[in-house]
Design a protein around this motif. Sequence first.
Motif, PDB file in Angstrom:
ATOM      1  N   ILE A  63       0.853  -1.188   0.000  1.00  9.35           N
ATOM      2  CA  ILE A  63       0.000   0.000   0.000  1.00  9.35           C
ATOM      3  C   ILE A  63       0.889   1.238   0.000  1.00  9.35           C
ATOM      4  O   ILE A  63       1.851   1.317   0.762  1.00  9.35           O
ATOM      5  N   LYS A  64       0.540   2.196  -0.855  1.00 10.42           N
ATOM      6  CA  LYS A  64       1.263   3.466  -0.905  1.00 10.42           C
ATOM      7  C   LYS A  64       0.274   4.586  -0.604  1.00 10.42           C
ATOM      8  O   LYS A  64      -0.757   4.704  -1.265  1.00 10.42           O
ATOM      9  N   CYS A  65       0.585   5.393   0.414  1.00 16.65           N
ATOM     10  CA  CYS A  65      -0.262   6.533   0.783  1.00 16.65           C
ATOM     11  C   CYS A  65       0.472   7.818   0.423  1.00 16.65           C
ATOM     12  O   CYS A  65       1.617   8.017   0.841  1.00 16.65           O
ATOM     13  N   THR A  66      -0.207   8.674  -0.336  1.00 13.72           N
ATOM     14  CA  THR A  66       0.389   9.916  -0.810  1.00 13.72           C
ATOM     15  C   THR A  66      -0.544  11.080  -0.508  1.00 13.72           C
ATOM     16  O   THR A  66      -1.749  11.000  -0.775  1.00 13.72           O
ATOM     17  N   ASP A  67       0.004  12.163   0.024  1.00 15.10           N
ATOM     18  CA  ASP A  67      -0.774  13.379   0.270  1.00 15.10           C
ATOM     19  C   ASP A  67      -0.885  14.131  -1.048  1.00 15.10           C
ATOM     20  O   ASP A  67       0.110  14.653  -1.555  1.00 15.10           O
ATOM     21  N   VAL A  68      -2.087  14.165  -1.626  1.00 18.29           N
ATOM     22  CA  VAL A  68      -2.267  14.775  -2.943  1.00 18.29           C
ATOM     23  C   VAL A  68      -2.971  16.132  -2.896  1.00 18.29           C
ATOM     24  O   VAL A  68      -3.103  16.779  -3.919  1.00 18.29           O
ATOM     25  N   ASP A  69      -3.415  16.561  -1.709  1.00 22.46           N
ATOM     26  CA  ASP A  69      -4.146  17.832  -1.644  1.00 22.46           C
ATOM     27  C   ASP A  69      -3.279  18.992  -1.170  1.00 22.46           C
ATOM     28  O   ASP A  69      -3.795  20.051  -0.827  1.00 22.46           O
ATOM     29  N   GLY A  70      -1.977  18.795  -1.139  1.00 23.71           N
ATOM     30  CA  GLY A  70      -1.085  19.883  -0.729  1.00 23.71           C
ATOM     31  C   GLY A  70      -1.211  20.196   0.748  1.00 23.71           C
ATOM     32  O   GLY A  70      -1.286  19.295   1.571  1.00 23.71           O
ATOM     33  N   ASP A  71      -1.266  21.479   1.090  1.00 26.23           N
ATOM     34  CA  ASP A  71      -1.329  21.900   2.489  1.00 26.23           C
ATOM     35  C   ASP A  71      -2.756  22.045   3.007  1.00 26.23           C
ATOM     36  O   ASP A  71      -2.961  22.558   4.099  1.00 26.23           O
ATOM     37  N   LEU A  72      -3.742  21.581   2.262  1.00 22.72           N
ATOM     38  CA  LEU A  72      -5.144  21.740   2.656  1.00 22.72           C
ATOM     39  C   LEU A  72      -5.412  21.148   4.034  1.00 22.72           C
ATOM     40  O   LEU A  72      -6.094  21.753   4.858  1.00 22.72           O
ATOM     41  N   ASN A  73      -4.889  19.969   4.321  1.00 27.32           N
ATOM     42  CA  ASN A  73      -5.087  19.333   5.630  1.00 27.32           C
ATOM     43  C   ASN A  73      -3.740  19.041   6.294  1.00 27.32           C
ATOM     44  O   ASN A  73      -3.618  18.120   7.083  1.00 27.32           O
ATOM     45  N   GLY A  74      -2.751  19.810   5.946  1.00 32.44           N
ATOM     46  CA  GLY A  74      -1.391  19.546   6.411  1.00 32.44           C
ATOM     47  C   GLY A  74      -0.631  18.846   5.298  1.00 32.44           C
ATOM     48  O   GLY A  74      -1.210  18.395   4.319  1.00 32.44           O
ATOM     49  N   SER A  75       0.646  18.738   5.459  1.00 37.36           N
ATOM     50  CA  SER A  75       1.472  18.110   4.445  1.00 37.36           C
ATOM     51  C   SER A  75       2.144  16.886   5.066  1.00 37.36           C
ATOM     52  O   SER A  75       2.748  16.992   6.133  1.00 37.36           O
ATOM     53  N   TYR A  76       2.030  15.739   4.398  1.00 41.17           N
ATOM     54  CA  TYR A  76       2.513  14.480   4.970  1.00 41.17           C
ATOM     55  C   TYR A  76       3.484  13.775   4.036  1.00 41.17           C
ATOM     56  O   TYR A  76       3.378  13.872   2.812  1.00 41.17           O
ATOM     57  N   LYS A  77       4.431  13.046   4.643  1.00 39.36           N
ATOM     58  CA  LYS A  77       5.401  12.255   3.884  1.00 39.36           C
ATOM     59  C   LYS A  77       4.722  11.004   3.331  1.00 39.36           C
ATOM     60  O   LYS A  77       3.856  10.415   3.984  1.00 39.36           O
TER      61      LYS A  77
END
Length: 136
Positions: free
Chosen positions: A98-112
Motif C-alpha cells: 500500500i502506498k499513501c500519498t498526500d495529494v491535496d497539498g497543504d489543505l489538511n497539512g502536508s505528509y510524507k
Amino acid sequence: MRNFIIKYFGRLLAIIGCSTMVTACYGVPYDEYIPREGISGRVVDSETGEPIKGIKVRAVPSTESFGTTPYDSSVLTDEVGHFVITFDIDSCPPGYTIKCTDVDGDLNGSYKEVITKFSYEGDTFDLVIKMTPKQQ
C-alpha cells in the motif's frame, strides 16, 4: 421425413424453452464468477492520531507492482480517514503493498509518503496507517 423434422424441432424448442426459463428465474450471475478481494482501513496522523482526509491510497498484491493493470487500485480517504479498496483477482495473493500519498497539498497539512507491506490474513482488513507530517 415430416415426423423426423417435427420430432427434432420439438426437442430443440424444448431445450430453448428450458434454458430461457432458467435464465428468467435466476438471471445470469456474472459477478459470482469474478473473485473479489478487499482491504480497508484508516489513515491517521502519526503524532496526534487524528484521521487524515484526502490521502490517495494505492494498493497492489505483493506479487505485482504499481502501475500494473488491473491490479493497481487507488482511492481517496474520506472525512474520517477511512478507505476501502477491492480487487478482481484470479487467486489469493500472499500480501499487499500500500502506498499513501498526500495529494491535496497543504489543505489538511502536508505528509510524507508511506509505503507499507503486509501479509494476507483474510478478506477485509482494518488497517491503521500512520503518516508523518512534513517539517515546515
